[in-house]
Scaffold this motif. Structure first.
Motif: not given
Length: 181
Positions: A30, A24, A27, A22
């Motif tokens: 994003e 990630t 932040p 996965a």
């Protein structure tokens, strides 16, 4: 009648199937995309129609993600991200969109502009897509005064003050993909 079961390749004894890890995203990456994603998509739509615009934007954001560690070390990460995104979109548009190199040969040199990409990007975001000067500067990671100067310098003598534009919050439709509206 029952539908046949989907085909599954047999897994050799003692081996587990490979599952991709996965991913990630940081932040801050994003947040950058949440803040500017609609503007970036509008810029892509000004160059190519859907679904190519979304694909090109995905490639551009993938490049930003790959370079993210280097981008966040820079004094102005938003400007670095914009440079990557806008250059990738212009390059991948295949010449079908507005490109400073496609405009009148020597225009930028005659007018004395040193940064044709800056003037072009400001023009597309502000005049074509209808974003305010402040929103344009924010998307480009530039100072408001620099965007104002780029817009004025890019107009030069004989250029209209502004082209027709839609509401600032609305993305252009596919029909607006042509530079002669």
């Amino acid at each position: 009648m029952r539908a046949p079961a989907p085909f599954r390749a047999p897994v050799p004894a003692g081996r587990r199937p490979v599952v991709p890890p996965a991913v990630t995203l940081p932040p801050a990456f994003e947040a950058l995309y949440a803040l500017h994603g609609a503007r970036y998509l509008g810029y892509a739509l000004a160059h190519v129609a859907e679904p190519a615009a979304s694909r090109v934007l995905g490639e551009a954001m993938g490049e930003v993600a790959i370079r993210w560690a280097d981008i966040v070390r820079r004094p102005n990460p938003a400007a670095c991200a914009w440079t990557v995104v806008s250059a990738r979109i212009r390059a991948r548009s295949g010449g079908s969109g507005l490109d400073p190199a496609d405009l009148t040969p020597g225009l930028f040199e005659r007018v004395g502009l040193r940064h044709p990409a800056l003037e072009y990007d400001a023009f597309v975001l502000h005049d074509v897509l209808g974003y305010s000067v402040e929103e344009t500067a924010e998307a480009m990671g530039a100072e408001v005064s620099r965007v104002r100067y780029a817009l004025l310098a890019g107009r030069g003598p004989g250029r209209p003050e502004r082209v027709a534009r839609g509401p600032a919050g609305r993305l252009p439709a596919a029909a607006r993909n042509t530079p002669h509206e």
